[in-house]
Design an enzyme around this catalytic site. Structure first.
Site, PDB file in Angstrom:
ATOM      1  N   HIS A  14      -7.130   2.787  11.827  1.00 30.23           N
ATOM      2  CA  HIS A  14      -6.796   4.072  12.541  1.00 30.23           C
ATOM      3  C   HIS A  14      -8.327   3.971  12.831  1.00 30.23           C
ATOM      4  O   HIS A  14      -8.693   5.351  13.649  1.00 30.23           O
ATOM      5  CB  HIS A  14      -6.479   5.000  11.263  1.00 30.23           C
ATOM      6  CG  HIS A  14      -4.531   4.790  10.180  1.00 30.23           C
ATOM      7  ND1 HIS A  14      -4.403   5.114  11.548  1.00 30.23           N
ATOM      8  CD2 HIS A  14      -5.555   4.200   9.728  1.00 30.23           C
ATOM      9  CE1 HIS A  14      -3.305   5.033  11.223  1.00 30.23           C
ATOM     10  NE2 HIS A  14      -3.389   3.866  10.091  1.00 30.23           N
TER      11      HIS A  14
ATOM     12  N   CYS B 176      -5.625   4.868   5.624  1.00 24.57           N
ATOM     13  CA  CYS B 176      -5.687   3.560   4.824  1.00 24.57           C
ATOM     14  C   CYS B 176      -6.384   3.312   4.576  1.00 24.57           C
ATOM     15  O   CYS B 176      -7.520   2.702   5.002  1.00 24.57           O
ATOM     16  CB  CYS B 176      -4.649   2.430   5.491  1.00 24.57           C
ATOM     17  SG  CYS B 176      -3.958   1.237   4.162  1.00 24.57           S
TER      18      CYS B 176
ATOM     19  N   CYS C 237       2.945  -0.285   4.271  1.00 18.78           N
ATOM     20  CA  CYS C 237       1.278   0.514   4.455  1.00 18.78           C
ATOM     21  C   CYS C 237       2.263   1.861   4.510  1.00 18.78           C
ATOM     22  O   CYS C 237       2.106   2.311   5.464  1.00 18.78           O
ATOM     23  CB  CYS C 237       1.057  -0.390   5.561  1.00 18.78           C
ATOM     24  SG  CYS C 237      -1.201   0.055   5.069  1.00 18.78           S
TER      25      CYS C 237
ATOM     26  N   SER D 118       4.534   1.543  10.371  1.00 17.44           N
ATOM     27  CA  SER D 118       5.333   1.052   8.976  1.00 17.44           C
ATOM     28  C   SER D 118       5.540   2.531   8.851  1.00 17.44           C
ATOM     29  O   SER D 118       7.066   2.644   8.322  1.00 17.44           O
ATOM     30  CB  SER D 118       4.658   1.247   7.081  1.00 17.44           C
ATOM     31  OG  SER D 118       4.038   0.479   7.355  1.00 17.44           O
TER      32      SER D 118
ATOM     33  N   GLU E  17       0.591  -0.894   0.042  1.00 17.01           N
ATOM     34  CA  GLU E  17       0.231   0.096   0.055  1.00 17.01           C
ATOM     35  C   GLU E  17       1.375   1.697   0.015  1.00 17.01           C
ATOM     36  O   GLU E  17       1.993   1.418   0.744  1.00 17.01           O
ATOM     37  CB  GLU E  17      -0.962  -0.129   1.253  1.00 17.01           C
ATOM     38  CG  GLU E  17      -2.148   0.600   0.911  1.00 17.01           C
ATOM     39  CD  GLU E  17      -1.165   2.554   0.896  1.00 17.01           C
ATOM     40  OE1 GLU E  17      -2.748   3.175   0.231  1.00 17.01           O
ATOM     41  OE2 GLU E  17      -0.275   2.958   1.025  1.00 17.01           O
TER      42      GLU E  17
END
Lengths: 366, 569
Positions: B67, B60, B548, B504, B13
């Protein structure tokens, strides 16, 4: 025309039939296929080149990619293996780095004016493009190069269609929609929503492949088949709205029995989408079905105009029914839809509890 | 010495770029750079905190719930809302479904093509693939006819001459080691997993209205009504539907995913000593099992230093800092300092080369990611960190059982866990443990219905008038990719400051002020590279982390006052 006579085109470029078959034979060898595959390759390449798609991701969350993977008819596997040629998609493609980049540049070069570009994510204009780079190139440059040479461009999701969340107040990176980032882009179609429903994305592709034309669009360049009516028009809770039966608190009797979410902030009357009809995840459910108000995610600037999400419609800053009656570019279907919206908004105003003071509301009531 | 640039790193991602010095057939030094920035935390300022989850969720779309969960937890802590038991159970189910689906998709669609050569599958004998499949699992789709059909479908696809997303890849690369039969098995399961992920995630549609970007979260609870006597609420039909989906998920993970990982790993055992990385692991822990102030967590919290599984440290958020010495931000206190997120500040300031560019100036600033540090040390987060903490803690017992079984099946010792392959195996083990646990939470929901507890929401804290005029909160979550934290400052009903430190960022962050590299950068050192122009092995180690990047990049702003009240989940 995507699948026009290959033989004719090759001859125009001075490539004989013999050369072409030689190419097919060497391709069979490269792929480790038996010699007998040569004719099959030739037949396939000549007769049914699949339409070429490239999918670009810029300031995105890959939510539209994920949504695309949830599509059920056809599935992404069926599309990719049998129907289209998805030559570039960072999240799905096997190649990386320079091999990925050359897959894109080669596709754009070899199929100028013939391929379809899909764009996910907004395109930042600030910091000389440094807020989003791929292979060292700015998103802005890639968008202009790729979308500029496409037969059509599909902006998938609200970020690509309208700027979306990166463009929400105060838009720190100067995020732009495809329409604003690529002036003069041809055949732009906006598949807004956050994310766009996977079924709508594949439906658009199937529409084009079946009818050999692009669908009629609304004033925001969204296909009428998915955006021609409001959430409110088709809402399963509409009868409760008309009867004045509203949820007043989360988990109350009305909430447990599926009554209208308008007082909890539902933006369904101001949002054009086919959620209540197509639903999500193979028709399993949709946001209002699970008891949450619509947040208006298919509409331009909804992060600013539809918030606070839990405040009821006429009090939401930026809510402006006037734009809904602008019939520019609308066909008969959408005129009917617009009339339905007006009716819906009238209902909202009649049932409104609270202060009415803005000029838009007065206009609506008249 | 070859300077290798991989940009874009695909099958992730977001936007990740890696530059590496390759010498003598291996990576000598590596630099990880995130090349995209949106500023969602700046956009959150001034908004209604009850809306924050929907904004943060859009960080995301792959880990589409994480989140939102961290956001509502942070806001709930700040305002003092207490979600009722049904909300905890629904959140646990949603989080587990996210992790299980995400792990399967990561393995088959984002990672497998680093190990599996699709073109080689065309040479497979379907009868041999059938024998192989039946030797590792009792999954019913295993006949010769079935694998012939898959091979023919791929053959037809290849013969048509348009390889689409499989063009220009590294087929035939010497680092591919599976026999054709195993490649065909993996390709068949690549396609099956594409179908499976779509069906399994209907759990999210039932509990969240849709996936991606579920819409059932609320500060104080969940929006989905619970009532067995209503057709518009989670009812007994819902329980039955969840039972079916969870059972299907368990079947696929235990009979396809886990056996495939073990089978493929057995051909790549040398990767159990490659990509070890930083050796420090951190987990916040998650999946509360009760509704007390400090609940027991199904996956435990802890810190492991220097690969020492005999000692588990406790996590204290006050020890977390972020640095910007090599990140495109300025600090008012000097770029060589680290700041705790509660006192953090971010002023984006791009100083890299003007695009288009060939190389980053890696001696200077080179990423939109910051460098998070725990007590000054880089930490690896993610499934491996969680499984190591659980393994070392001895709970849940199932983790130890599955880890030991995996190690003995592969004939390797515990040291093999600290590797590229260890990350792949830990992810599969975690998927198995989580999908097994889902039944308990479905039962909990049914039990609550039986005792007529239909509460889903703490309405006492819904209106902003019920909140303290000035408050702070932090919310933590174990996302599929690792430890995630959100910090929020609310004043007079609106957000003053919002900040995320995400998995990440921990894993992919650049060097810190002392020049110490981040986990990706360390893990890449020593990774073999047979053909620098085809960086297949670099992708293997990077993908083992499941990058990500959209999650990784964030903006924070100065928090000017000391914390009045900080409560951490």
């Amino acid at each position: 025309m995507i699948a026009h006579s290959l033989t004719q085109e090759l001859e125009e470029r001075g490539i004989s039939r013999r050369d072409f078959l030689g190419f097919c034979a060497s391709m069979a060898a490269i792929l480790g296929l038996p010699e007998t595959a040569t004719n099959a390759i030739a037949a396939a390449v000549e007769s049914e080149a699949r339409p070429i798609l490239v999918w670009l991701e810029f300031q995105d969350c890959a939510g539209n990619t994920e949504s695309f993977l949830r599509a059920s008819h056809p599935t992404v596997a069926d599309l990719i293996l049998d129907t289209i040629s998805l030559n570039y998609h960072e999240t799905l493609m096997a190649a990386a780095g320079s091999q990925a980049e050359s897959a894109l540049t080669q596709t754009v070069h070899d199929n100028a004016g013939k391929y379809i570009a899909l764009v996910e994510g907004s395109i930042p204009s600030g910091a000389d493009g440094a807020y989003c780079t791929i292979g060292g190139k700015s998103a802005l440059q890639i968008a202009r190069d790729v979308c500029g040479g496409a037969a059509a461009t599909i902006a998938v999701g609200t970020c690509a269609a309208f700027g979306g969340i990166p463009a929400a107040r105060p838009n720190p990176t100067g995020a732009l929609s495809v329409a604003d980032a690529v002036p003069g882009v041809k055949n732009l179609i906006n598949m807004s929503a956050c994310p766009a429903n996977g079924e709508n994305i594949t439906a658009l592709i199937v529409y084009y492949l079946t009818l050999k034309r692009w669908p009629p669009l609304d004033q925001y360049r969204r296909p009428l088949f998915a955006y021609g009516k409001t959430i409110h028009d088709n809402c399963e809770r509409r009868a409760h709205f008309d009867a004045g039966q509203y949820v007043e608190a989360w988990g109350d009797e009305a909430h447990r029995h599926g009554q209208c979410l308008y007082k909890m902030g539902c933006k369904g009357p101001a949002t054009s989408q086919n959620c209540p009809v197509v639903k999500w995840n193979e028709g399993t459910n949709w946001p209002i079905g699970c008891g949450h108000p619509c947040i208006g995610c298919a509409e331009p600037n909804f992060w600013d105009t539809m918030t606070p999400f839990y405040q009821r419609l006429p009090n939401v800053v930026g809510f402006n029914v006037g734009r809904w009656v602008d019939p520019v570019g609308l066909g008969l279907t959408s005129l009917v839809a617009a009339a339905a919206v007006l009716h819906g908004v009238g209902e909202v105003v009649r049932h409104r509890v609270g202060k009415a003071s803005s000029t838009e509301e007065k206009t609506e009531s008249e | 010495m070859a300077h290798v640039v991989v940009d874009p790193v695909t099958r992730i991602e977001g936007h990740l770029r890696v530059e590496a010095e390759v010498d003598g057939g291996a990576v000598k030094e590596a630099w990880s750079s995130s090349t995209m920035f949106r500023g969602i935390e700046l956009i959150l300022r001034g908004r209604d905190p009850r809306d924050a989850w929907a904004f943060a969720q859009r960080i995301c779309g792959v880990c589409t719930t994480v989140h939102a969960i961290a956001s509502i937890r942070a806001v709930e802590k700040a305002i003092g809302a207490v979600p009722p038991p049904n909300a905890r159970l629904l959140r646990n189910l949603i989080m587990a479904a996210q992790s299980v689906q995400d792990h399967v998709v990561h393995f088959y669609h984002l990672h497998a093509l680093d190990w599996v050569d699709i073109v080689s599958a065309l040479d497979a004998d379907p009868a041999k693939t059938s024998s192989l499949a039946q030797s590792i699992s009792d999954w019913p789709l295993s006949s010769t006819t079935y694998f012939s059909g898959v091979r023919d479908r791929i053959k037809t696809f290849v013969q048509r001459g348009q390889l689409g997303p499989f063009a220009n890849a590294y087929w035939g690369h010497p680092a591919y080691r599976l026999p054709p039969e195993a490649n065909l098995l993996a390709v068949a399961h690549y396609l099956e997993a594409l179908d499976w992920q779509r069906r399994f995630i209907k759990i999210h549609a039932i509990l969240g209205g849709k996936n991606p970007h579920l819409q059932s979260f609320l500060v104080g609870g969940m929006v989905t009504p619970v009532d067995p006597d209503s057709q518009n609420a989670l009812n007994i039909d819902t329980i039955a539907a969840l039972d079916k989906l969870v059972a299907d998920g368990l079947a696929f993970v235990s009979r396809v995913y886990l056996p495939d990982v073990l089978a493929i790993a057995s051909f790549y055992k040398d990767w159990a000593s490659i990509g070890a990385g930083i050796g420090n692991y951190m987990a916040y822990g998650d999946y509360p099992e009760d509704d007390s102030e400090n609940p027991q967590l199904f996956l435990p919290t802890g810190i492991i230093h220097g690969r020492d599984l005999t000692k588990i440290g406790t996590v204290d958020q006050a020890m977390i800092t972020e640095q910007v010495a090599h990140s495109w931000y300025d600090y008012s206190v000097g770029d060589d300092k680290g700041l705790n997120p509660f006192k953090g500040e971010t002023t984006p300031h791009y100083t890299g080369p003007k695009p288009p560019y060939e190389r980053l100036e890696v001696a200077q600033k080179y990423s939109w990611l910051k460098s998070p540090r725990y007590d000054g040390a880089a930490m690896e987060v993610g499934p491996l960190a969680r499984m190591l903490v659980a393994y070392a803690s001895g709970r849940p017992a199932r983790v130890k059982e599955l880890v030991d079984k995996t190690l003995s099946t592969l004939g390797v010792g515990p040291a093999a866990l600290f590797s590229t392959l260890g990350r792949v195996a830990a992810r599969a083990i975690e998927a198995q443990v989580l999908v097994e646990s889902m039944d308990n939470w479905v039962r909990g929901l049914a039990d609550n219905m039986a005792r007529r507890d239909y509460r889903i929401q703490d309405n006492s804290k819904w209106e902003p008038g019920s909140w303290p005029s000035d408050c702070f909160g932090a919310g933590f979550h174990e996302a599929p990719r690792g430890a995630l934290g959100h910090w929020v400052h609310i004043s007079n009903g609106s957000i003053i400051n919002y900040q995320c430190v995400v998995p990440s960022t921990w894993n992919a962050g650049p060097r810190d002020a002392q020049g110490h590299p981040g986990p990706y950068e360390v893990a890449l050192v020593g990774t073999p590279v047979a053909k620098p122009e085809q960086p297949l092995e670099i992708l293997r180690t990077l993908h083992s982390f499941d990058p990500c990047m959209a999650c990784g990049v964030h903006v924070v702003d100065a928090m000017k006052r000391e914390l009045a009240r900080v409560r951490v989940v």
